[in-house]
Write an enzyme that holds these catalytic residues in place. Sequence first.
Site, PDB file in Angstrom:
ATOM      1  CG  ASP A  41     -77.788  38.320  16.658  1.00  0.00           C
ATOM      2  OD1 ASP A  41     -78.095  37.794  15.758  1.00  0.00           O
ATOM      3  OD2 ASP A  41     -77.220  39.252  17.102  1.00  0.00           O
TER       4      ASP A  41
ATOM      5  N   GLY B 153     -71.518  31.600   3.499  1.00  0.00           N
ATOM      6  CA  GLY B 153     -72.203  31.095   2.715  1.00  0.00           C
ATOM      7  C   GLY B 153     -73.828  31.369   2.625  1.00  0.00           C
TER       8      GLY B 153
ATOM      9  CG  HIS C 190     -78.373  34.051  12.888  1.00  0.00           C
ATOM     10  ND1 HIS C 190     -77.448  34.434  12.040  1.00  0.00           N
ATOM     11  CD2 HIS C 190     -79.139  34.399  14.097  1.00  0.00           C
ATOM     12  CE1 HIS C 190     -77.315  35.596  12.825  1.00  0.00           C
ATOM     13  NE2 HIS C 190     -78.128  35.683  14.038  1.00  0.00           N
TER      14      HIS C 190
ATOM     15  CE1 TYR D  37     -78.473  28.482   3.889  1.00  0.00           C
ATOM     16  CE2 TYR D  37     -77.748  26.427   3.910  1.00  0.00           C
ATOM     17  CZ  TYR D  37     -78.700  27.321   3.491  1.00  0.00           C
ATOM     18  OH  TYR D  37     -79.430  27.304   2.393  1.00  0.00           O
TER      19      TYR D  37
END
Length: 126
Positions: A100, A38, A54, A34
């Site tokens: 974030d 990905g 995220h 990820y």
Amino acid sequence: SNRPMPLNTYQFKNMIQCTVPKRSWWDFADYGCYCGRGGSGTPIDDLDRCCQVHDNCYNSAREQGGCRPKQKTYSYECKAGTLSCSGSNNSCAATVCDCDRLAAICFAGAPYNDNNYNIDLKARCQ
């Protein structure tokens, strides 16, 4: 690829450098299933899970009309390794900033496994 980095990605990179100063942010740009390129399969460890969360956070931000997380700039502060998002952010910016911020904090708490950098996505992320 030499595409210019979207502005928000630049801010996310700086957030990572705030919470994980000993590592290059590039270490997180191609990790697990990820982090970076990905986005499928089962996360392979805690750090990869941070990136899956995220990604999901960005997806829910996109559901706010016209909110584009990868382009959205926001206002935040890094003080002594602690991140805070500014109260002056509009709702899209506030959401993306928090996505974030939470990911950068998650990265700081997750062990980094060199074997999970630049893995074979087809083989390991079904």
